[in-house]
Design a protein around this motif. Structure first.
Motif, short mmCIF file in Angstrom:
data_model
loop_
_atom_site.label_atom_id
_atom_site.label_comp_id
_atom_site.label_asym_id
_atom_site.label_seq_id
_atom_site.Cartn_x
_atom_site.Cartn_y
_atom_site.Cartn_z
N TYR A 166 -19.14 -83.71 -57.79
CA TYR A 166 -18.77 -83.65 -56.70
C TYR A 166 -19.41 -82.85 -55.64
N GLN A 167 -19.54 -83.14 -54.53
CA GLN A 167 -20.25 -82.60 -53.41
C GLN A 167 -19.54 -82.22 -52.16
N LEU A 168 -19.66 -81.48 -51.05
CA LEU A 168 -19.11 -81.64 -49.96
C LEU A 168 -19.80 -82.57 -49.03
N PRO A 169 -18.82 -83.10 -48.14
CA PRO A 169 -19.64 -83.99 -47.21
C PRO A 169 -20.68 -83.40 -46.03
N ASP A 170 -21.56 -84.45 -45.67
CA ASP A 170 -22.16 -83.79 -44.61
C ASP A 170 -21.60 -83.94 -43.24
N LYS A 171 -21.30 -82.74 -42.77
CA LYS A 171 -20.43 -82.95 -41.44
C LYS A 171 -21.08 -83.11 -40.18
N GLY A 172 -22.62 -83.16 -40.20
CA GLY A 172 -23.32 -83.73 -39.04
C GLY A 172 -23.19 -82.69 -37.71
N ILE A 173 -23.12 -83.32 -36.77
CA ILE A 173 -23.08 -82.46 -35.45
C ILE A 173 -21.69 -81.64 -35.44
N LEU A 174 -20.72 -81.90 -36.39
CA LEU A 174 -19.69 -80.90 -36.18
C LEU A 174 -19.52 -79.37 -36.57
N GLY A 175 -20.87 -79.47 -37.40
CA GLY A 175 -21.13 -78.09 -38.07
C GLY A 175 -20.40 -77.56 -39.42
N THR A 258 -13.08 -87.17 -44.67
CA THR A 258 -13.66 -86.66 -45.87
C THR A 258 -13.76 -85.54 -46.51
N THR A 259 -13.20 -85.30 -47.63
CA THR A 259 -13.20 -83.74 -48.12
C THR A 259 -14.34 -83.54 -49.13
N PHE A 260 -14.34 -84.66 -50.04
CA PHE A 260 -15.38 -84.56 -51.17
C PHE A 260 -16.10 -85.79 -51.29
N VAL A 261 -17.25 -85.57 -51.73
CA VAL A 261 -18.13 -86.85 -51.97
C VAL A 261 -18.72 -87.06 -53.34
N ALA A 262 -18.88 -88.25 -53.94
CA ALA A 262 -19.63 -88.56 -55.26
C ALA A 262 -20.41 -89.83 -54.82
N PRO A 263 -21.63 -89.91 -55.64
CA PRO A 263 -22.52 -90.85 -55.19
C PRO A 263 -22.02 -92.31 -54.98
N ARG A 264 -20.75 -92.59 -55.70
CA ARG A 264 -20.08 -94.02 -55.55
C ARG A 264 -18.88 -93.91 -54.97
#
Length: 382
Positions: A166-175, A258-264
């Protein structure tokens, strides 16, 4: 990076802004999108709700499961809890922990994400002691040894990232600090409670690898660390520390939560928030074909405003290949008497690969769920 074929076109009467300013008599917008909500998309405007079917055949259908009816009272270990949904990249369990674990658990197949649906207790693991309670997410890194000592019965949703992390999502322009600040994340402590549980008694560790169990026995408690340093650890996040992104003029897609991400797959959390205030903005989830993902929603607490007859502790599955969106009554209420605040907490799994439904899930399925989407037009044609 994907190089999608993009040929923006327009036909007939349409809205220039997705999820708002619908053309007259064509209020039923349906999004046909790719790659979740990150790829190209088209928004179609229909005369009828795209979910107002009158008959359904086959296994590909909206499905609902009542976890409150799940029989797993004798599951002393999380690995004893039945797998309800699964594919090559994740396993979805619901575990009832009734008493202190007398055997340690260790998942060598991937990271585990634990969501505490009810109850509270003490978690002891390689990294120390952590108090957990209802509403907590707990990430257990692959091969972490751990055990629970509940204060009372605990109900836990568990989602394994098979062979992944598990990883954290890319929050992009939100910071970096948007949605939740990493400072709210909590890790276990080497405290007095942790040191006090260390003993010289015989302890067993149940290890899951390739979905097979092995047991290692120690002549002492292997949770005997006296300290640690580094950046791999069990991590806790409570949904109450999530500050949802919102727009008063535009209904945001689930990916914004989105809170957490995994590859799939991804994990999203829907938490209480104000409703869009712009009179021309959609105020319920939009009809959509998320044709690359299976969508699973676990209903934790609150008033589930886009669904009828859904209670706490239930799970819905909307597989890729079909249109889904708000129930007819929820859509009608949102137009005639919209709420100003949404009071719900739900955990969503969006899986890139098709999920298999286990026999244990079928036993607690509400087979009539597919018919709950029928609107007045469909009822007349039955």
């Amino acid at each position: 990076m994907a190089n999608w074929i993009r040929l923006p076109q327009t036909q007939g009467r349409y809205s220039k802004q997705a999820h708002a300013d619908f053309p007259d008599s064509a209020i039923y917008e349906r999004e046909v999108g790719r790659n979740g909500f990150f790829g190209p998309a088209t928004h179609l405007h229909h005369k009828h709700p795209p979910t107002s079917w009158c008959h359904w055949e086959g296994e590909l259908r909206p499905r609902a499961f009542n976890l409150n009816k799940l029989k797993n009272d004798d599951a002393d270990s999380p690995f004893d809890a039945p797998v309800l949904l699964q594919n090559r990249h994740c396993q979805y369990r619901f575990w009832i922990c009734k008493g202190p674990m007398d055997t340690l658990a260790r998942n060598a197949d991937g990271d585990d994400l634990m969501f505490v649906h009810s109850g509270a207790g003490e978690l002891y693991c390689d990294f120390g002691h952590l108090h957990i309670e209802s509403g907590d997410y707990v990430i257990l890194p692959r091969s972490t040894m751990w055990r629970l000592v509940p204060e009372d019965t605990m109900a836990l949703l568990m989602i394994e990232a098979t062979n992944e992390a598990y990883q954290l999502p890319d929050k992009g322009i939100l910071g970096h600090h948007a949605i939740f600040d990493p400072a709210v994340l909590t890790t276990p402590e080497i405290n007095n409670a942790f040191l006090a549980q260390q003993d010289e008694n015989t302890w067993r560790v149940m290890i899951k690898r390739h979905n097979r169990l092995s047991v290692v026995t120690y002549p002492f408690n292997p949770l005997d660390a006296v300290g640690w340093h580094g950046d791999v650890s069990v991590v806790k996040l409570n949904w109450r520390d999530i500050r949802p992104v919102m727009s008063h003029r535009y209904h945001l897609p689930p990916s914004a939560h989105t809170t957490f991400v995994a590859p799939r797959f991804v994990i999203c959390t829907f938490v209480p928030r104000p409703v869009e205030s712009d009179p021309d903005a959609l105020k319920v989830p939009f009809y959509h074909n998320n044709d690359d993902f299976d969508e699973v929603l676990f209903y934790h607490q609150g008033d589930f405003f886009s669904r009828d007859n859904i209670d706490t502790g239930m799970v819905t599955l909307h597989p890729a290949g079909i249109t889904h969106g708000p129930h007819p009554n929820a859509f009608a209420v949102a137009r005639s008497n919209p709420k100003t605040f949404i009071d719900e907490v739900a955990v969503m799994l969006d899986a890139r690969d098709a999920l298999e439904v286990s026999p244990s899930a079928v036993e607690i399925e509400n087979a009539a769920y597919v018919d709950s989407w029928q609107g007045p037009t469909a009822e007349r044609k039955k």
